[in-house]
Design a protein around this motif. Structure first.
Motif, mmCIF file in Angstrom:
data_model
loop_
_atom_site.group_PDB
_atom_site.id
_atom_site.type_symbol
_atom_site.label_atom_id
_atom_site.label_comp_id
_atom_site.label_asym_id
_atom_site.label_seq_id
_atom_site.Cartn_x
_atom_site.Cartn_y
_atom_site.Cartn_z
ATOM 1 N N VAL A 149 75.100 23.092 -16.535
ATOM 2 C CA VAL A 149 74.937 21.911 -15.698
ATOM 3 C C VAL A 149 73.543 21.935 -15.073
ATOM 4 C CG1 VAL A 149 75.792 20.653 -13.684
ATOM 5 C CG2 VAL A 149 77.405 21.868 -15.184
ATOM 6 N N VAL A 150 72.831 20.825 -15.191
ATOM 7 C CA VAL A 150 71.566 20.657 -14.486
ATOM 8 C C VAL A 150 71.743 19.515 -13.489
ATOM 9 C CG1 VAL A 150 69.127 20.040 -14.657
ATOM 10 C CG2 VAL A 150 70.152 21.542 -16.374
ATOM 11 N N VAL A 151 71.491 19.813 -12.228
ATOM 12 C CA VAL A 151 71.572 18.808 -11.164
ATOM 13 C C VAL A 151 70.153 18.369 -10.823
ATOM 14 C CG1 VAL A 151 72.316 18.326 -8.812
ATOM 15 C CG2 VAL A 151 73.673 19.863 -10.262
ATOM 16 N N ILE A 152 69.905 17.068 -10.915
ATOM 17 C CA ILE A 152 68.588 16.516 -10.586
ATOM 18 C C ILE A 152 68.663 15.914 -9.191
ATOM 19 C CG2 ILE A 152 66.815 14.846 -11.241
ATOM 20 C CD1 ILE A 152 67.814 15.069 -14.121
ATOM 21 N N GLY A 153 67.977 16.548 -8.250
ATOM 22 C CA GLY A 153 68.016 16.116 -6.859
ATOM 23 C C GLY A 153 68.839 17.078 -6.026
ATOM 24 N N GLY A 155 69.589 16.619 -2.653
ATOM 25 C CA GLY A 155 70.099 16.020 -1.429
ATOM 26 C C GLY A 155 71.556 16.402 -1.261
ATOM 27 N N TRP A 156 72.284 15.644 -0.441
ATOM 28 C CA TRP A 156 73.678 16.025 -0.168
ATOM 29 C C TRP A 156 74.539 15.964 -1.413
ATOM 30 C CZ3 TRP A 156 73.973 18.743 3.879
ATOM 31 C CH2 TRP A 156 73.151 18.481 4.972
ATOM 32 N N ILE A 157 74.461 14.886 -2.183
ATOM 33 C CA ILE A 157 75.292 14.771 -3.379
ATOM 34 C C ILE A 157 74.927 15.870 -4.376
ATOM 35 C CG2 ILE A 157 75.773 13.359 -5.421
ATOM 36 C CD1 ILE A 157 77.298 12.458 -3.007
ATOM 37 N N GLY A 158 73.628 16.057 -4.631
ATOM 38 C CA GLY A 158 73.207 17.063 -5.586
ATOM 39 C C GLY A 158 73.616 18.461 -5.168
ATOM 40 N N ALA A 159 73.381 18.807 -3.901
ATOM 41 C CA ALA A 159 73.700 20.152 -3.429
ATOM 42 C C ALA A 159 75.200 20.407 -3.450
ATOM 43 C CB ALA A 159 73.136 20.360 -2.022
ATOM 44 N N GLU A 160 75.990 19.414 -3.037
ATOM 45 C CA GLU A 160 77.447 19.606 -3.049
ATOM 46 C C GLU A 160 77.984 19.661 -4.468
ATOM 47 O OE1 GLU A 160 78.341 17.509 1.282
ATOM 48 O OE2 GLU A 160 78.997 16.507 -0.562
ATOM 49 N N ALA A 161 77.447 18.830 -5.363
ATOM 50 C CA ALA A 161 77.885 18.866 -6.755
ATOM 51 C C ALA A 161 77.523 20.201 -7.405
ATOM 52 C CB ALA A 161 77.264 17.713 -7.537
ATOM 53 N N ALA A 162 76.338 20.730 -7.099
ATOM 54 C CA ALA A 162 75.942 22.032 -7.641
ATOM 55 C C ALA A 162 76.882 23.122 -7.160
ATOM 56 C CB ALA A 162 74.500 22.345 -7.236
ATOM 57 N N ALA A 163 77.232 23.096 -5.874
ATOM 58 C CA ALA A 163 78.152 24.095 -5.335
ATOM 59 C C ALA A 163 79.524 23.989 -6.004
ATOM 60 C CB ALA A 163 78.275 23.926 -3.821
ATOM 61 N N SER A 164 80.009 22.764 -6.190
ATOM 62 C CA SER A 164 81.313 22.592 -6.832
ATOM 63 C C SER A 164 81.282 23.060 -8.283
ATOM 64 C CB SER A 164 81.744 21.127 -6.752
ATOM 65 O OG SER A 164 82.099 20.775 -5.429
ATOM 66 N N ALA A 165 80.213 22.750 -9.011
ATOM 67 C CA ALA A 165 80.101 23.187 -10.405
ATOM 68 C C ALA A 165 80.090 24.707 -10.502
ATOM 69 C CB ALA A 165 78.849 22.598 -11.041
ATOM 70 N N ARG A 166 79.402 25.377 -9.579
ATOM 71 C CA ARG A 166 79.412 26.840 -9.579
ATOM 72 C C ARG A 166 80.811 27.374 -9.301
ATOM 73 N NH1 ARG A 166 77.839 30.105 -11.992
ATOM 74 N NH2 ARG A 166 77.611 31.769 -10.468
ATOM 75 N N ARG A 167 81.517 26.748 -8.383
ATOM 76 C CA ARG A 167 82.878 27.202 -8.070
ATOM 77 C C ARG A 167 83.825 26.964 -9.234
ATOM 78 N NH1 ARG A 167 84.378 25.466 -1.961
ATOM 79 N NH2 ARG A 167 86.365 26.392 -2.649
ATOM 80 N N GLU A 171 77.440 27.358 -15.418
ATOM 81 C CA GLU A 171 76.053 27.772 -15.193
ATOM 82 C C GLU A 171 75.321 26.564 -14.633
ATOM 83 O OE1 GLU A 171 72.317 28.478 -18.164
ATOM 84 O OE2 GLU A 171 74.125 29.642 -18.604
ATOM 85 N N VAL A 172 74.606 26.738 -13.511
ATOM 86 C CA VAL A 172 74.034 25.592 -12.807
ATOM 87 C C VAL A 172 72.558 25.820 -12.507
ATOM 88 C CG1 VAL A 172 74.151 24.122 -10.750
ATOM 89 C CG2 VAL A 172 76.260 25.045 -11.744
ATOM 90 N N ALA A 173 71.758 24.809 -12.804
ATOM 91 C CA ALA A 173 70.359 24.753 -12.357
ATOM 92 C C ALA A 173 70.183 23.483 -11.533
ATOM 93 C CB ALA A 173 69.399 24.753 -13.545
ATOM 94 N N MET A 174 69.365 23.556 -10.478
ATOM 95 C CA MET A 174 69.118 22.396 -9.636
ATOM 96 C C MET A 174 67.613 22.168 -9.539
ATOM 97 S SD MET A 174 70.912 21.390 -5.998
ATOM 98 C CE MET A 174 70.598 22.959 -5.207
ATOM 99 N N VAL A 175 67.195 20.920 -9.772
ATOM 100 C CA VAL A 175 65.785 20.552 -9.818
ATOM 101 C C VAL A 175 65.493 19.612 -8.654
ATOM 102 C CG1 VAL A 175 63.952 19.535 -11.212
ATOM 103 C CG2 VAL A 175 65.868 20.710 -12.335
ATOM 104 N N GLU A 176 64.416 19.895 -7.910
ATOM 105 C CA GLU A 176 64.105 19.106 -6.723
ATOM 106 C C GLU A 176 62.592 19.053 -6.533
ATOM 107 O OE1 GLU A 176 63.637 16.992 -3.653
ATOM 108 O OE2 GLU A 176 65.735 17.243 -4.260
ATOM 109 N N LEU A 177 62.082 17.846 -6.261
ATOM 110 C CA LEU A 177 60.649 17.672 -6.023
ATOM 111 C C LEU A 177 60.192 18.337 -4.731
ATOM 112 C CD1 LEU A 177 59.986 13.981 -7.090
ATOM 113 C CD2 LEU A 177 58.781 15.994 -7.964
ATOM 114 N N ALA A 178 61.047 18.376 -3.722
ATOM 115 C CA ALA A 178 60.672 18.972 -2.445
ATOM 116 C C ALA A 178 60.638 20.492 -2.547
ATOM 117 C CB ALA A 178 61.645 18.529 -1.361
ATOM 118 N N VAL A 238 72.904 13.437 -11.687
ATOM 119 C CA VAL A 238 71.746 12.822 -11.035
ATOM 120 C C VAL A 238 72.121 12.445 -9.605
ATOM 121 C CG1 VAL A 238 70.037 10.982 -11.121
ATOM 122 C CG2 VAL A 238 70.976 11.917 -13.248
ATOM 123 N N GLY A 239 71.386 13.015 -8.649
ATOM 124 C CA GLY A 239 71.602 12.701 -7.244
ATOM 125 C C GLY A 239 70.276 12.463 -6.556
ATOM 126 N N ILE A 240 69.677 11.319 -6.808
ATOM 127 C CA ILE A 240 68.329 11.029 -6.303
ATOM 128 C C ILE A 240 68.346 9.861 -5.308
ATOM 129 C CG2 ILE A 240 67.116 12.017 -8.272
ATOM 130 C CD1 ILE A 240 66.867 9.210 -9.452
#
Length: 411
Positions: A149-153, A155-167, A171-178, A238-240
């Motif tokens: 799973v690759v999460v783009i963004g 923010g709240w949706i991206g971070a929560e979705a990444a946490a849920s996917a890990r649980r 396998e999770v990667a998260m991409v963020e411009l900040a 996508v959570g942008i």
């Protein structure tokens, strides 16, 4: 209460459902029509990236009301129905069936829609957005323990979705411009706590980098980053951010500015028309400016305020902004509004994941976040409402009473 009036609510959302409930609770005896595009009765969205996505909660646990509520309260709930036009001159809405429905009062609770990717490969299968029940159902089916799973963004949706996917074991990667997750709202110091949290739970973070394209034959197989990195992926989330859904309001000529412009009574620029929830850019008496809140609490509380004003009971929406998030074993509540701040003060050690963070502007607390501390909500709210200048040393001291800081000093 008049029984010959018709109140129409466009958007069978949390805001819309709570408005309809309040109309009946306040004694309105006329017709209440609640119109929603989805085929489900109104539900709450926060669980879609958390417990519902992980399969820990079923639909009944996230629904706003029980299945028999709307019939029992004589609320005409129309699901799978779209409003295609709004005529404020004749006080009518047109439905996708062609039916024209007159109203005496109208509430627009049309919400927001996810911001879409506009890069090569964005339309490949396997690319998901998370806004609706259907989105969550499809994403839950897609994520398995074997998923990449690759999460783009982040923010709240991206971070929560990444946490849920890990649980869920993916396998999770998260991409963020900040430079850190959640930087826009929380800033670099508190955002760094979430950065470390996700790293500890095995998320591969790619920060300060964008996404150039998605590649795959039919479905996504690879995410191409702006630094040249290639991330394998069979699921992309996508959570942008989101965009307020103002199409009806725009076509009807209502005043717009980052949503539907409404006053403190949630009244729009046309007589008899109100807006609530994600779509409403409402004047907030406490802050002296308009604030559009993409928060569960705003939908929960603006719906009833809009209903009271529709009934002619002047009620200002002046509640403190509030939202919450749960990621892994870190739960938090955030109160207040701090678009800019001078510094962040911590009470407790962030390394322990039990702390309170305060956002300070001009010597006053503008917002606060209690993390894994669950008895601080009321004194934090009192402190924010007091607006008092704060001794930052006392604020940071866990032995100092927060409640005492909200009381003006004598003498």
């Amino acid at each position: 209460m008049p029984t010959n009036q018709t109140f129409v609510i466009v958007g069978a959302s949390l805001a819309g459902a709570k408005a309809a409930e309040t109309l009946r609770d306040e004694g309105f005896g006329g017709r209440v029509v609640l119109i929603g595009e989805e085929d489900a009765r109104p539900y709450e969205r926060p669980p879609l990236s958390k417990g519902y996505l992980r399969g820990e909660k079923g639909f009944d646990a996230v629904a706003v009301h029980s299945a028999d509520f709307y019939d029992a309260h004589d609320i005409d709930l129309r699901t799978s129905t779209s409003v295609t036009a709004l005529e404020v001159g004749s006080s009518e809405v047109t439905l996708d069936s062609g039916e024209r429905l007159g109203y005496d009062r109208l509430l627009l609770a049309t919400g927001a829609t996810p911001r879409r990717l506009s890069i090569p490969g964005a339309e490949l299968a396997g690319v998901h957005y998370l806004r609706s029940l259907v989105d969550a159902d499809e994403l839950r089916q897609a994520i398995t323990a074997e998923s990449r799973v690759v999460v783009i963004g982040a923010g709240w949706i991206g971070a929560e979705a990444a946490a849920s996917a890990r649980r869920l074991g993916a396998e999770v990667a998260m991409v963020e411009l900040a430079s850190v997750p959640l930087e826009r709202v929380l800033g670099p110091l508190v955002g760094a706590i979430y950065r470390d949290l996700h790293i500890e739970h095995g998320v591969q973070l790619h920060l300060g980098v964008g996404v150039d394209s998605l590649r795959g034959t039919g479905s996504v197989e690879e995410v191409c980053l702006s630094d040249g990195s290639l991330l394998p992926a069979d699921v992309v989330v996508v959570g942008i951010g989101v965009i307020p859904r103002v199409e009806l309001a725009q076509a009807a000529g209502l005043e717009l500015d980052n949503g539907i412009v409404v006053d403190e009574h949630l009244a729009a620029s046309a007589p008899g028309v109100f807006a609530a929830g994600d779509v409403a850019n409402a004047f907030h008496p406490r802050y002296g400016t308009r604030v559009r809140l993409e928060h569960w609490s705003a939908a929960l509380n603006q719906g009833p305020v809009a209903a009271k004003n529709m009934l002619g009971d002047p009620t200002a929406y002046d509640r403190l902004p509030y939202f919450f998030s749960d990621q892994y074993d870190l739960g938090m509540e955030y109160r207040g509004w701090a678009p800019i701040w001078d510094q962040v003060v911590f009470r407790g050690d962030p390394a322990t994941r039990e702390f309170i963070a305060f956002w300070i502007r001009d010597g006053r607390v503008r917002a606060a976040m209690n993390a894994n501390i669950w008895d601080a909500g009321e004194p934090i709210e009192a402190l924010l409402l007091s607006g008092l200048p704060i001794d930052l040393v006392r604020l940071a001291d866990p032995d100092e009473s927060l409640a005492a800081l909200a009381v003006p000093a004598k003498g």
